[in-house]
Enzyme design. Structure first.
Site, PDB file in Angstrom:
ATOM      1  N   ASP A  12       0.822  -1.210   0.000  1.00 39.74           N
ATOM      2  CA  ASP A  12       0.000   0.000   0.000  1.00 39.74           C
ATOM      3  C   ASP A  12       0.861   1.267   0.000  1.00 39.74           C
ATOM      4  O   ASP A  12       1.977   1.270   0.527  1.00 39.74           O
ATOM      5  CB  ASP A  12      -0.898  -0.030   1.245  1.00 39.74           C
ATOM      6  CG  ASP A  12      -2.037   0.961   1.142  1.00 39.74           C
ATOM      7  OD1 ASP A  12      -2.304   1.465   0.043  1.00 39.74           O
ATOM      8  OD2 ASP A  12      -2.667   1.237   2.189  1.00 39.74           O
ATOM      9  N   TRP A  17       2.807   8.066  -2.130  1.00 38.90           N
ATOM     10  CA  TRP A  17       4.240   8.245  -2.369  1.00 38.90           C
ATOM     11  C   TRP A  17       4.451   9.199  -3.545  1.00 38.90           C
ATOM     12  O   TRP A  17       5.267  10.121  -3.485  1.00 38.90           O
ATOM     13  CB  TRP A  17       4.877   6.876  -2.662  1.00 38.90           C
ATOM     14  CG  TRP A  17       6.350   6.873  -2.896  1.00 38.90           C
ATOM     15  CD1 TRP A  17       7.329   6.783  -1.951  1.00 38.90           C
ATOM     16  CD2 TRP A  17       7.019   6.965  -4.167  1.00 38.90           C
ATOM     17  NE1 TRP A  17       8.571   6.803  -2.549  1.00 38.90           N
ATOM     18  CE2 TRP A  17       8.406   6.911  -3.903  1.00 38.90           C
ATOM     19  CE3 TRP A  17       6.588   7.064  -5.491  1.00 38.90           C
ATOM     20  CZ2 TRP A  17       9.361   6.962  -4.923  1.00 38.90           C
ATOM     21  CZ3 TRP A  17       7.540   7.128  -6.499  1.00 38.90           C
ATOM     22  CH2 TRP A  17       8.909   7.075  -6.205  1.00 38.90           C
ATOM     23  N   SER A  57      -7.177  -5.540  -6.068  1.00 39.11           N
ATOM     24  CA  SER A  57      -8.343  -6.085  -5.358  1.00 39.11           C
ATOM     25  C   SER A  57      -9.598  -5.967  -6.229  1.00 39.11           C
ATOM     26  O   SER A  57      -9.621  -5.173  -7.179  1.00 39.11           O
ATOM     27  CB  SER A  57      -8.553  -5.322  -4.045  1.00 39.11           C
ATOM     28  OG  SER A  57      -9.042  -4.020  -4.314  1.00 39.11           O
ATOM     29  N   GLU A  59     -12.148  -4.508  -5.361  1.00 41.87           N
ATOM     30  CA  GLU A  59     -12.599  -3.122  -5.157  1.00 41.87           C
ATOM     31  C   GLU A  59     -11.809  -2.142  -6.044  1.00 41.87           C
ATOM     32  O   GLU A  59     -12.314  -1.075  -6.390  1.00 41.87           O
ATOM     33  CB  GLU A  59     -12.446  -2.713  -3.687  1.00 41.87           C
ATOM     34  CG  GLU A  59     -13.374  -3.437  -2.721  1.00 41.87           C
ATOM     35  CD  GLU A  59     -12.890  -4.817  -2.282  1.00 41.87           C
ATOM     36  OE1 GLU A  59     -11.712  -5.147  -2.555  1.00 41.87           O
ATOM     37  OE2 GLU A  59     -13.685  -5.577  -1.699  1.00 41.87           O
ATOM     38  N   ASN A  60     -10.589  -2.505  -6.418  1.00 38.79           N
ATOM     39  CA  ASN A  60      -9.763  -1.599  -7.239  1.00 38.79           C
ATOM     40  C   ASN A  60     -10.363  -1.344  -8.638  1.00 38.79           C
ATOM     41  O   ASN A  60     -10.013  -0.360  -9.291  1.00 38.79           O
ATOM     42  CB  ASN A  60      -8.333  -2.129  -7.404  1.00 38.79           C
ATOM     43  CG  ASN A  60      -7.472  -2.022  -6.162  1.00 38.79           C
ATOM     44  OD1 ASN A  60      -6.539  -2.785  -5.966  1.00 38.79           O
ATOM     45  ND2 ASN A  60      -7.774  -1.049  -5.297  1.00 38.79           N
ATOM     46  N   ARG A 180       1.789  -5.046   6.033  1.00 34.93           N
ATOM     47  CA  ARG A 180       1.112  -3.978   5.284  1.00 34.93           C
ATOM     48  C   ARG A 180       1.954  -2.721   5.369  1.00 34.93           C
ATOM     49  O   ARG A 180       2.331  -2.280   6.460  1.00 34.93           O
ATOM     50  CB  ARG A 180      -0.292  -3.698   5.822  1.00 34.93           C
ATOM     51  CG  ARG A 180      -0.980  -2.606   4.989  1.00 34.93           C
ATOM     52  CD  ARG A 180      -2.414  -2.373   5.343  1.00 34.93           C
ATOM     53  NE  ARG A 180      -3.007  -1.476   4.339  1.00 34.93           N
ATOM     54  CZ  ARG A 180      -4.256  -1.508   3.921  1.00 34.93           C
ATOM     55  NH1 ARG A 180      -5.080  -2.403   4.409  1.00 34.93           N
ATOM     56  NH2 ARG A 180      -4.706  -0.651   3.021  1.00 34.93           N
ATOM     57  N   SER A 188      -8.350  -5.001   4.738  1.00 36.14           N
ATOM     58  CA  SER A 188      -8.880  -4.665   3.409  1.00 36.14           C
ATOM     59  C   SER A 188      -9.249  -5.887   2.567  1.00 36.14           C
ATOM     60  O   SER A 188      -8.879  -5.966   1.383  1.00 36.14           O
ATOM     61  CB  SER A 188      -7.875  -3.788   2.646  1.00 36.14           C
ATOM     62  OG  SER A 188      -7.654  -2.586   3.336  1.00 36.14           O
TER      63      SER A 188
END
Ligand code: FPP
Length: 236
Positions: A12, A17, A57, A59-60, A180, A188
């Protein structure tokens, strides 16, 4: 020393970044790939037998289409151009998730490397792609229910192993260490069943900054933990 057999990582912080550097999020994902390469090599050096990376994921899919396209393109490029070392390092590639929903090109490159590395006997590198832990459990429950209905599975013999056998991870052991990055402390929807007794390790480093030394620190921290699996210290 006691090396974790199965390490899973939620990679993550790519977006933050990049944003911190005034760059687009895609720049973060590009640099995230560099970390993937470094950490795969480092895990292999530590003789980790199973490394599982949360690369995309379910969800991505809801992210802006441009970002989804960038991630899919990066995946294709990485699989095509960067993963030839896998074969030479005796690493076996595996994928979990709703792989059917990925673009054809990703599936093609993935299938090619999975096939080319299938006889390798070293570390198994698993990419979680279009993966969701709840969706995985839902799929397993549906398949098992169907088999119970058709009398292929008998409820009297029902145990853990039947559930394991219907998960994407049926050929993988449970997770020992879950890392993580980025400072978030949540799961998640990653490997919900498989992390029941995993040691959790959170670091504030964003994924593109996560180095070989950071990975080693996580392993050292794991080695200091006492895993009791519900028992007392004395019983171990
Ligand atoms: C999380 O950062 C990272 C992702 C959603 C994708 C991870 C993908 C890579 C590291 C590159 C491709 C992977 C392989 C295996 C070739 P984020 O975008 O959620 O960051 P943020 O939380 O700071 O927004």
């Amino acid at each position: 020393m006691n090396t974790p057999n199965h390490v899973a990582i939620i990679m993550d912080g790519n977006g933050r970044w990049a944003e911190q550097k005034g760059m687009p999020r895609e720049f973060g994902h590009q640099n995230g790939v560099r970390s993937v390469k470094k950490i795969v090599e480092e895990a292999n050096k530590h003789k980790v037998k199973y490394l599982t990376l949360f690369a995309f994921s379910v969800e991505n899919w809801e992210r802006p289409s441009y970002e989804v396209e960038t991630l899919m393109r990066l995946l294709v490029e990485t699989l095509r151009d960067e993963f030839e070392d896998l074969f030479n390092n005796n690493i076996r590639l595996n994928a979990i998730g709703d792989v059917k929903s990925l673009p054809n090109e990703v599936r093609y490159e993935l299938g090619k490397i999975i096939n080319n590395t299938k006889d390798n006997t070293g570390m198994t590198l698993t990419l979680a792609l279009s993966y969701g832990g709840k969706q995985e459990i839902f799929k397993a429950v549906k398949e098992i229910s169907e088999k119970v209905k058709n009398e292929i599975i008998c409820l009297d013999n029902f145990d853990d192993s039947i559930i394991n056998d219907h998960l994407y991870t049926k050929n993988l052991p449970d997770v020992d260490l879950l890392i993580r990055t980025s400072g978030e402390q949540r799961i998640s929807n990653f490997l919900l069943w498989q992390i029941a007794y995993a040691e959790l390790y959170f670091t504030k480093k964003y994924w593109p900054d996560f180095s070989e030394e950071d990975f080693t620190d996580a392993i050292i921290e794991y080695q200091k933990r006492e895993r009791r699996f519900g028992k007392t210290s004395k019983q171990l």
